[in-house]
Design a protein around this motif. Sequence first.
Motif, PDB file in Angstrom:
ATOM      1  N   LEU A 163      28.996   3.236 -19.370  1.00 24.49           N
ATOM      2  CA  LEU A 163      30.008   2.661 -20.093  1.00 24.49           C
ATOM      3  C   LEU A 163      29.965   2.211 -21.487  1.00 24.49           C
ATOM      4  CD1 LEU A 163      30.378   0.049 -16.725  1.00 24.49           C
ATOM      5  CD2 LEU A 163      32.079   2.366 -17.734  1.00 24.49           C
ATOM      6  N   ASN A 164      30.554   2.954 -22.530  1.00 22.58           N
ATOM      7  CA  ASN A 164      30.880   3.038 -23.849  1.00 22.58           C
ATOM      8  C   ASN A 164      31.938   1.763 -24.879  1.00 22.58           C
ATOM      9  OD1 ASN A 164      28.331   4.886 -23.950  1.00 22.58           O
ATOM     10  ND2 ASN A 164      29.820   6.217 -23.092  1.00 22.58           N
ATOM     11  N   GLU A 169      26.501   3.165 -26.029  1.00 16.41           N
ATOM     12  CA  GLU A 169      26.361   2.818 -23.949  1.00 16.41           C
ATOM     13  C   GLU A 169      25.953   1.631 -24.613  1.00 16.41           C
ATOM     14  OE1 GLU A 169      22.728   4.086 -21.764  1.00 16.41           O
ATOM     15  OE2 GLU A 169      24.264   6.110 -22.800  1.00 16.41           O
ATOM     16  N   LYS A 170      26.282   0.761 -23.384  1.00 20.09           N
ATOM     17  CA  LYS A 170      26.820  -0.691 -22.799  1.00 20.09           C
ATOM     18  C   LYS A 170      25.354  -0.773 -21.863  1.00 20.09           C
ATOM     19  CE  LYS A 170      28.546  -2.328 -26.362  1.00 20.09           C
ATOM     20  NZ  LYS A 170      27.664  -3.502 -27.200  1.00 20.09           N
ATOM     21  N   TYR A 171      26.089   0.128 -20.773  1.00 19.52           N
ATOM     22  CA  TYR A 171      26.210   0.195 -19.324  1.00 19.52           C
ATOM     23  C   TYR A 171      25.392   1.634 -18.594  1.00 19.52           C
ATOM     24  CZ  TYR A 171      27.196  -4.256 -19.668  1.00 19.52           C
ATOM     25  OH  TYR A 171      27.456  -5.767 -19.661  1.00 19.52           O
ATOM     26  N   TYR A 201      35.670  -0.080 -20.774  1.00 18.97           N
ATOM     27  CA  TYR A 201      35.118   0.740 -21.447  1.00 18.97           C
ATOM     28  C   TYR A 201      35.294   2.563 -21.143  1.00 18.97           C
ATOM     29  CZ  TYR A 201      32.319  -3.064 -20.778  1.00 18.97           C
ATOM     30  OH  TYR A 201      32.036  -4.091 -20.788  1.00 18.97           O
ATOM     31  N   ASP A 202      34.531   3.402 -22.223  1.00 20.17           N
ATOM     32  CA  ASP A 202      35.292   4.840 -22.344  1.00 20.17           C
ATOM     33  C   ASP A 202      34.002   5.325 -21.403  1.00 20.17           C
ATOM     34  OD1 ASP A 202      36.399   4.295 -24.185  1.00 20.17           O
ATOM     35  OD2 ASP A 202      35.519   4.967 -25.591  1.00 20.17           O
ATOM     36  N   LEU A 203      33.834   5.900 -20.250  1.00 16.06           N
ATOM     37  CA  LEU A 203      33.355   6.453 -18.884  1.00 16.06           C
ATOM     38  C   LEU A 203      32.517   8.167 -19.697  1.00 16.06           C
ATOM     39  CD1 LEU A 203      32.235   5.594 -16.639  1.00 16.06           C
ATOM     40  CD2 LEU A 203      34.014   7.698 -15.671  1.00 16.06           C
ATOM     41  N   ASP A 204      31.905   7.916 -19.544  1.00 11.64           N
ATOM     42  CA  ASP A 204      30.784   9.151 -19.867  1.00 11.64           C
ATOM     43  C   ASP A 204      30.173  10.181 -19.020  1.00 11.64           C
ATOM     44  OD1 ASP A 204      31.851   9.215 -21.931  1.00 11.64           O
ATOM     45  OD2 ASP A 204      29.655   9.279 -23.698  1.00 11.64           O
ATOM     46  N   VAL A 205      30.589  11.070 -18.026  1.00 10.08           N
ATOM     47  CA  VAL A 205      29.545  11.429 -17.200  1.00 10.08           C
ATOM     48  C   VAL A 205      28.315  12.556 -17.931  1.00 10.08           C
ATOM     49  CG1 VAL A 205      29.443  12.506 -15.244  1.00 10.08           C
ATOM     50  CG2 VAL A 205      31.219  10.931 -15.875  1.00 10.08           C
ATOM     51  N   THR A 222      38.722   6.158 -18.586  1.00  6.91           N
ATOM     52  CA  THR A 222      37.926   4.886 -18.650  1.00  6.91           C
ATOM     53  C   THR A 222      38.240   3.749 -17.596  1.00  6.91           C
ATOM     54  OG1 THR A 222      39.849   4.707 -21.498  1.00  6.91           O
ATOM     55  CG2 THR A 222      39.558   3.296 -19.991  1.00  6.91           C
ATOM     56  N   ALA A 223      36.943   2.931 -18.544  1.00  8.74           N
ATOM     57  CA  ALA A 223      36.471   1.954 -16.871  1.00  8.74           C
ATOM     58  C   ALA A 223      37.465   0.755 -17.293  1.00  8.74           C
ATOM     59  CB  ALA A 223      35.270   2.334 -16.426  1.00  8.74           C
TER      60      ALA A 223
END
Length: 414
Positions: A163-164, A169-171, A201-205, A222-223
Amino acid sequence: MHTMRKFAIPVIGMVCFFMLFVSCVDEASFVPGTLELQVPDLPVPRMIEPSGDDISVTYLKIWGEQTVGGGAILSSQVRQMGSAITIKGLRPGTWNIDVCGLNTEDASSIVTSSAEQSVTIQSGKVSTATFNLAYLTDGVGICTVTLTWPEVANHIVKASYSLNQSSVEKYAFSSDGPFTPANSLYTVDIPSTSAVNIGTYDLDVTLTNQSGTTISFPTFDTAKIYKQKNSTGTEVLDDIEVAQITSMVSIGAFSTAEAIDIPIGAFPSDVPIYYTIDGSDPTIGSTLYTGPITIAETTTIKAVAAKDGYGDSDISTGVYTGKGFTFITPPKIASIDIITNDYVTYGAIAIGEEGFDEKHYSWYLNGIVQANETQDHITLNNLVSGKRYRIMVKIQKGDSSLDTFSTTEYFTIP
């Protein structure tokens, strides 16, 4: 590599508008006024968010006080949305009115911050005010992201997401394999293992292959995290290309009198190949293939095609057995003679080879070893007319089981 999905949904700080309608009469007659509230329905969210039922505003909590005109108090009250909300008995004057959104009739199920407006109640007139409600921006929530990808990408050992915010990156949360496919898909639920601050948050996978390479899906979705809610959603990773080992001899024997080269090919052609010769599975930390591998003794080679952005190929294994001699003529069954004598049919079978001294023979008829038959020929008795037989002979040099060769032939009795 993937297709972004767009949804019409609310955002943190999303506002909902409603009108306050206030009517009153001349203050001198001291007839109380009436307050009317109207709030439009909020859209239902659809991405990595709580379900719409968890965060939808279905009730309003309303309270206030009169600041000019008498100091009256409007006690806190909960009203259901869906129709005009009227509050009667308000004294003409100036009021500070506060409103916040609730998820249920419980006054503690607050999902928005409170909005405050100064409303003037005029005698004999209708007063209006617009309130802007925003979802809470402080506190923490949790999330659970479900990842799915096709079974063809079958060497994934770790699935993760981050979660960015503002590219920072935050989490980050992950799940380690092994993973088991069902209905041609891998499906992995990855819950957050810690609380997450409210926000967008932007969601990166990222999927990690056994080789150590990764398949990344940056800013895939997006989260949105809400206070004391579990944001959930499924990400379908359906655009994954898998590398392949396209050419590699899997088994062979050679004379140690001369070294041989083992070539390996892959698709796509620019995907690197990594290999080992110690029996371990190759990774990107193994030897990089740059050309045919030269061997001069019995060797097992394992190879994988691996590159960031691709699923790993299956590991290809080649077993190459070195022999301490050279055949002049490879062993083979040289003759099969079917003979009938006195109504008894038998077969006389002989081996032909050269350069294969210190040899031992073992004969098998239809897979059954023929006891005490250790010569370069065999006679088979009581064969049945019209039946097909399989004859195999194993030839071993000395006492080394590695130096064993076999040859097989079929014959039918007339």
